[in-house]
Enzyme design. Sequence first.
Site, PDB file in Angstrom:
ATOM      1  N   CYS A 158      -1.146   5.789   9.206  1.00  0.00           N
ATOM      2  CA  CYS A 158      -1.512   4.495   8.628  1.00  0.00           C
ATOM      3  C   CYS A 158      -2.643   4.731   7.648  1.00  0.00           C
ATOM      4  O   CYS A 158      -2.632   5.711   6.914  1.00  0.00           O
ATOM      5  CB  CYS A 158      -1.895   3.508   9.728  1.00  0.00           C
ATOM      6  SG  CYS A 158      -3.266   4.081  10.768  1.00  0.00           S
ATOM      7  N   ARG A 174       0.842  -1.202   0.000  1.00  0.00           N
ATOM      8  CA  ARG A 174       0.000   0.000   0.000  1.00  0.00           C
ATOM      9  C   ARG A 174       0.876   1.251   0.000  1.00  0.00           C
ATOM     10  O   ARG A 174       0.548   2.241  -0.670  1.00  0.00           O
ATOM     11  CB  ARG A 174      -0.939  -0.001   1.208  1.00  0.00           C
ATOM     12  CG  ARG A 174      -2.020  -1.068   1.148  1.00  0.00           C
ATOM     13  CD  ARG A 174      -2.988  -0.959   2.305  1.00  0.00           C
ATOM     14  NE  ARG A 174      -3.818   0.229   2.217  1.00  0.00           N
ATOM     15  CZ  ARG A 174      -4.611   0.663   3.207  1.00  0.00           C
ATOM     16  NH1 ARG A 174      -4.636   0.012   4.366  1.00  0.00           N
ATOM     17  NH2 ARG A 174      -5.345   1.746   3.045  1.00  0.00           N
TER      18      ARG A 174
END
Length: 283
Positions: free
Chosen positions: A238, A180
């Site tokens: 995050c 990611r």
Amino acid sequence: MKAIITATELAHGLTGAHPPLLLDVRWQLGVAKAAGAPAFDGRAEYAAGHLPGAVFVDLDAELASAPGERGRHPLPGLAEFGAAMRRAGVSSARPVVVYDGGQGWAAARAWWLLRWTGHPDVRVLDGGLPAWEGPLSTDVPAPAEGDFEPVPGAAGLLDADAAAALARSGVLLDARAAERYRGDVEPIDRVGGHIPGAVSAPTTENVTADGRFLPAGELRARFEKLGVSEGAEVGVYCGSGVSGAHEVLALAVAGIPAALYVGSWSEWSADPSRPVATGPEPQ
């Protein structure tokens, strides 16, 4: 004050004169499931068995406000958070231990919020519920109203602009999976990639296979390899401020203070005007 507690230490503390309040924060990131597969229900998991005396706390409803332009898990309102904690029995003079199903992310979110709002003694059960070897209970406690009044500022908090600046002046760690960070995949948010200047530091690499944190010395060595030096300003983000709290917790175990960008990638990537970097390097 230690940030984590072992199951053995907790069992001993629960038999002492001043046992901690237990908060069960079982939660799981929503992901696509096969047709007909049931969604994860933390409250149902709690009802099926929890640590004796533990009170259930709903991450989505009590540890975050509604998703929107500030991200998928923005900060809860202080009044609402304080009321939820008092309903759960949280008082400033009583230690709190939070746990989840073993991943540690949800428990870390509760730990960070209580810490950020000034609770002086809150720890995470290392390894979560699977580490507990004692009996479980299905009794639902009715705790006495607590007296905790949240006062923000006891721990570091970043907004988008501060996170961008920290990526240049200090060390901004991206706690998501490496794919990611690189932008190879993005299963949830508008676009893949990372904040320019941020360093890939998956929080899953801070724990052993059973979900327990690595020893403090090993964690310090890991963060040093990622560029965290003595006196450096450190921040973490995050996807939505949940797994990032787990990395802040790992840094605390290592003796390294760090701030959390709660909006994280879900807020950052929602604004097309913000820059996005891709690939394995920070730039």
